[in-house]
Design an enzyme around this catalytic site. Sequence first.
Site, PDB file in Angstrom:
ATOM      1  CG  ASN A 189      -1.984   1.031   1.183  1.00 52.60           C
ATOM      2  OD1 ASN A 189      -2.445   1.427   0.114  1.00 52.60           O
ATOM      3  ND2 ASN A 189      -2.381   1.523   2.345  1.00 52.60           N
ATOM      4  CG  ASN A 191       0.302   3.180   4.730  1.00 50.50           C
ATOM      5  OD1 ASN A 191       0.419   2.082   4.199  1.00 50.50           O
ATOM      6  ND2 ASN A 191      -0.550   3.402   5.710  1.00 50.50           N
ATOM      7  CE  LYS A 192       0.985  -1.859   5.302  1.00 54.74           C
ATOM      8  NZ  LYS A 192      -0.201  -1.024   5.131  1.00 54.74           N
ATOM      9  CB  ILE A 193       8.691  -0.591   4.439  1.00 56.13           C
ATOM     10  CG1 ILE A 193      10.092  -0.084   4.749  1.00 56.13           C
ATOM     11  CG2 ILE A 193       8.704  -1.961   3.763  1.00 56.13           C
ATOM     12  CD1 ILE A 193      10.675  -0.627   6.027  1.00 56.13           C
TER      13      ILE A 193
END
Length: 378
Positions: A189, A191-193
Site C-alpha cells: 500500500n 504508506n508501506k515500507i
Amino acid sequence: MELSKIWLSSPHMGGKEEVYVKEAFDTNWVAPLGPNVNGFENDIENYLEKEVYVGALSSGTAALHISLVLLGVQPGDEVICQSMTFSASANPIMYLGATPIFVDSETETWNICPDALEDAIKDRIAKGKKPKAIIAVHLYGMPFKADEILKISQKYEIPIVEDSAEALGSTYKGQKCGTFGDIGVLSFNGNKIITTSGGGALVTAKKEWKDKAVFLSTQARDNAPHYQHSEVGYNYRMSNICAGIGRGQMEVLDSHIAKRRSMNDFYTDLLRDNDAITVFKEPNEDYFSNHWLSAILVNPEKANGRTREDLRLSLEGKNIESRPLWKPMHMQPVFEKFPFYGSNVSETLFEDGLCLPSGSNLTSEDKTRIKDSIQSFF
C-alpha cells in the site's frame, strides 16, 4: 505562512520505478500479468531467502482473503485473529461468512499473546468448534513471538496466516517475516515500507498453493478455449504497471529499512530522558524490526496529566501527522459482538499509544520540526 505537512508515512520512490513502468508501456504490457509481475515475484522470493513461492496480488487484503480460501475456511467456521491490528486482518473472515475470534496482545511485542491464544483454542474446542486458522500479525514491523505461536499452531494442528503486511524486511532469529506461517501476506500500500501504489502478495512454501492463488485471483478461469468457470474467482491479480513500480522499490528496500530504523533511533535519543514516554523497541536481539512505524506510549501520570491525544493534537496544530495505535478489533462497532480472549493489554496500548512520523524520506528539517514540537509540548 502555513508550514508544510509532515506525513506519518508517505511513499518514497527510488528512481528506477519509471524505467520498469516505461518498459511496460513500451511493450504494451498494461494488463494484470506480464514480465514485471513475474520479475517482482522473483525479486521477493529471492529477498525472503527461503524456498517460497510468491503470488503478486492487488492488495494485502486480497492476499488474506485468498489465504483463508486456500485453507478451506467456509461459512460457520471460526478463525482466530489478533485483536490489535488494522481491520483488513479481520475483514476477510467476514467475507467468507466465518466468525472471528479475537485474541489480546502481550506487552513485549504488542502482538498476539501466546497464553491468551491457547486459552482461546482450548475454549473453542471445548465448545465444539475447533478454529480453522490463526491470523497473527507483525505489528508495526515488530515480529510476533514466532517460536511460541508456531508451537501452539503445531500442537493443535491449526494453520497460521502470517500477516506480514507491515513487516517486510523484519526478522526473527535471522529468518525473514512472511516465511513463518503456512501462508504469509505482504502489503505494498502507499504508506508501506515499499509501495506499488496499491498491491500485496501471498507467500507460501507450496507451489500448488501459489498456483491456486493465481488461478483464483484471475477469476478462476478453467483451461478451455472459451470462458468456463468451475469455481468462484476474484479479480485480485496485480497489474504489470504496479509490479514495475514494485521492481524499482525492491532495489531500495534495504535503504528504506535503514532509514526507518534510523527514525526509531532518533525518537529513542530524543525521548531518552523523558520518563513519561516509552519508545516501542525490540525486546531482545532475536528480534529485528523494520520499524515501519515508530510508536510511543505516553504515561499521563508521569506527564502531568497530559495524554497521547494531547500530544497528537499539539503535533496536528503544527501540521505534523501522528496517529493513535490501531483500535483493537474487539472494540470496533462492527466486531464487538464476537468473542474476545485476554485481558486489557491491547485496550491500554490503544489508550496510551501514538505513532509518530516514520517515513524513509523525512528530511533533517522535518526532524528538527518534530524535535522542537515534541520538546515544546513537554
